[in-house]
Design an enzyme around this catalytic site. Structure first.
Site, short mmCIF file in Angstrom:
data_model
loop_
_atom_site.label_atom_id
_atom_site.label_comp_id
_atom_site.label_asym_id
_atom_site.label_seq_id
_atom_site.Cartn_x
_atom_site.Cartn_y
_atom_site.Cartn_z
N ASN A 9 0.87 -1.18 0.00
CA ASN A 9 0.00 0.00 0.00
C ASN A 9 0.90 1.23 0.00
OD1 ASN A 9 -1.81 2.04 0.45
ND2 ASN A 9 -2.28 1.46 2.58
N TRP A 10 1.03 1.83 -1.18
CA TRP A 10 1.96 2.96 -1.31
C TRP A 10 1.41 4.23 -0.66
CZ3 TRP A 10 3.59 2.60 -7.23
CH2 TRP A 10 4.42 1.49 -7.39
N LYS A 11 0.14 4.24 -0.34
CA LYS A 11 -0.49 5.46 0.20
C LYS A 11 -0.23 6.62 -0.78
CE LYS A 11 -0.03 3.40 4.69
NZ LYS A 11 0.03 3.56 6.13
N GLU A 168 -5.51 -4.67 10.57
CA GLU A 168 -4.46 -3.67 10.74
C GLU A 168 -4.74 -2.87 12.01
OE1 GLU A 168 -2.32 -2.62 6.87
OE2 GLU A 168 -4.08 -1.37 7.00
N GLY A 234 2.79 -0.88 4.27
CA GLY A 234 2.78 0.51 3.86
C GLY A 234 4.18 1.04 3.62
N GLY A 235 4.75 1.69 4.63
CA GLY A 235 6.04 2.38 4.49
C GLY A 235 7.14 1.55 3.85
P1 PGA Z 1 2.70 0.65 7.60
O1 PGA Z 1 1.24 0.81 6.95
O2 PGA Z 1 3.27 -0.63 7.07
O3 PGA Z 1 3.44 1.86 7.15
O4 PGA Z 1 2.50 0.59 9.10
C1 PGA Z 1 0.42 -0.31 6.76
C2 PGA Z 1 -0.87 0.14 6.15
O5 PGA Z 1 -1.35 1.21 6.50
O6 PGA Z 1 -1.45 -0.55 5.29
#
Ligand code: PGA
Length: 253
Positions: A9-11, A168, A234-235
């Site tokens: 998830n690149w956001k 999550e 994510g990150g």
């Molecule tokens: P993160 O985000 O790995 O940066 O904690 C996960 C997500 O929000 O899907």
């Protein structure tokens, strides 16, 4: 054992130019594998770039981070499920914690989005998870159960619907704090039993991913936890080098 699903998830990272560079690097280092599925959720503007790059790879799917529940209309800034599909999305993320907690998305809206995805024949990934306050108040189990049941409440023919879940915990997202494999397993087991109550043995086939500060170091341990069928990252998914390591984590199936 189910094949793991590893989702990035690149956001709000990686516009079309960066997405193209990422996909070139990632696909060059990640030859086709039949033992797992990779999903990349880029920002909507990069969806076509990712979808085109992955078009010759049945094991790599492009996804969309969010949709509106209407098919079209006067909703400035939004995109619909059919539009996302047209742009190459093969999965829809619904109810990510940032949608819920930054943008105020409700369970009722998540339910409408799951319905919209189903109507467009797009599999959806419904995210659930508790805040730190809810966790400390002992509300986690009731909360994730409600998010699951409410989120799926509008989806027609649930037993034959194509969907995934992601647990999550909000307190673990982007914070560097990760649920232990034991904690994650406990909630995944609860979600699995809820699915059984809702759709019987079909519930065994629904992948349940864990997300929250997953990285190249902790991914392997989480993937071995019972009922953890994959990871939503994510990150640590924004850079191709880190994602390459995570995508190849775990023993071949
Ligand atoms: P993160 O985000 O790995 O940066 O904690 C996960 C997500 O929000 O899907």
């Amino acid at each position: 054992m189910k094949h793991p699903v590893l989702a990035a998830n690149w956001k709000m990272n990686n516009g079309p130019t960066a997405a193209k560079t990422f996909m070139d690097t990632f696909l060059a280092g990640y030859p086709l594998r039949g033992d797992r599925t990779i999903i990349i959720f880029p920002p909507a503007v990069s969806l076509t770039t990712v979808a085109i790059a992955a078009s010759s790879r049945p094991d790599v799917l492009a996804g969309v981070q969010n949709i509106h529940w209407a098919e079209k209309g006067a909703f400035t800034g939004e995109i619909s499920a059919p539009m996302a599909k047209d742009a190459g999305a093969r999965v829809v993320l619904v109810g990510h914690s940032e949608r819920r907690h930054v943008f105020g998305e409700t369970d009722a809206q998540c339910a409408k989005k799951c319905l919209a995805a189903s109507r467009a024949k797009l599999p959806f990934m419904l995210c659930v998870g508790e805040t730190i306050e809810q966790r400390e108040a002992g509300e986690t189990k009731a909360l994730v159960t409600q998010q699951l049941r409410d989120g799926l409440s509008q989806t027609p023919n649930l037993i034959s619907a194509d969907f995934l879940l992601a647990y999550e915990p909000v307190w673990a997202i982007g914070t560097g704090l990760t649920a232990s494999a034991v904690d994650a397993s406990a909630i995944h087991t609860l979600l699995r039993s809820e699915l059984h109550q809702m759709i019987g043995t079909r519930g065994d086939e629904i992948p349940i991913l864990y997300g929250g500060s997953v990285n190249a170091t902790n991914a392997a341990g989480l993937l071995t936890a019972p009922e953890v069928d994959g990871l939503l990252v994510g990150g640590a998914s924004v850079e191709a080098s880190s994602w390459l390591t995570i995508a190849q984590t775990g023993r071949p199936h």
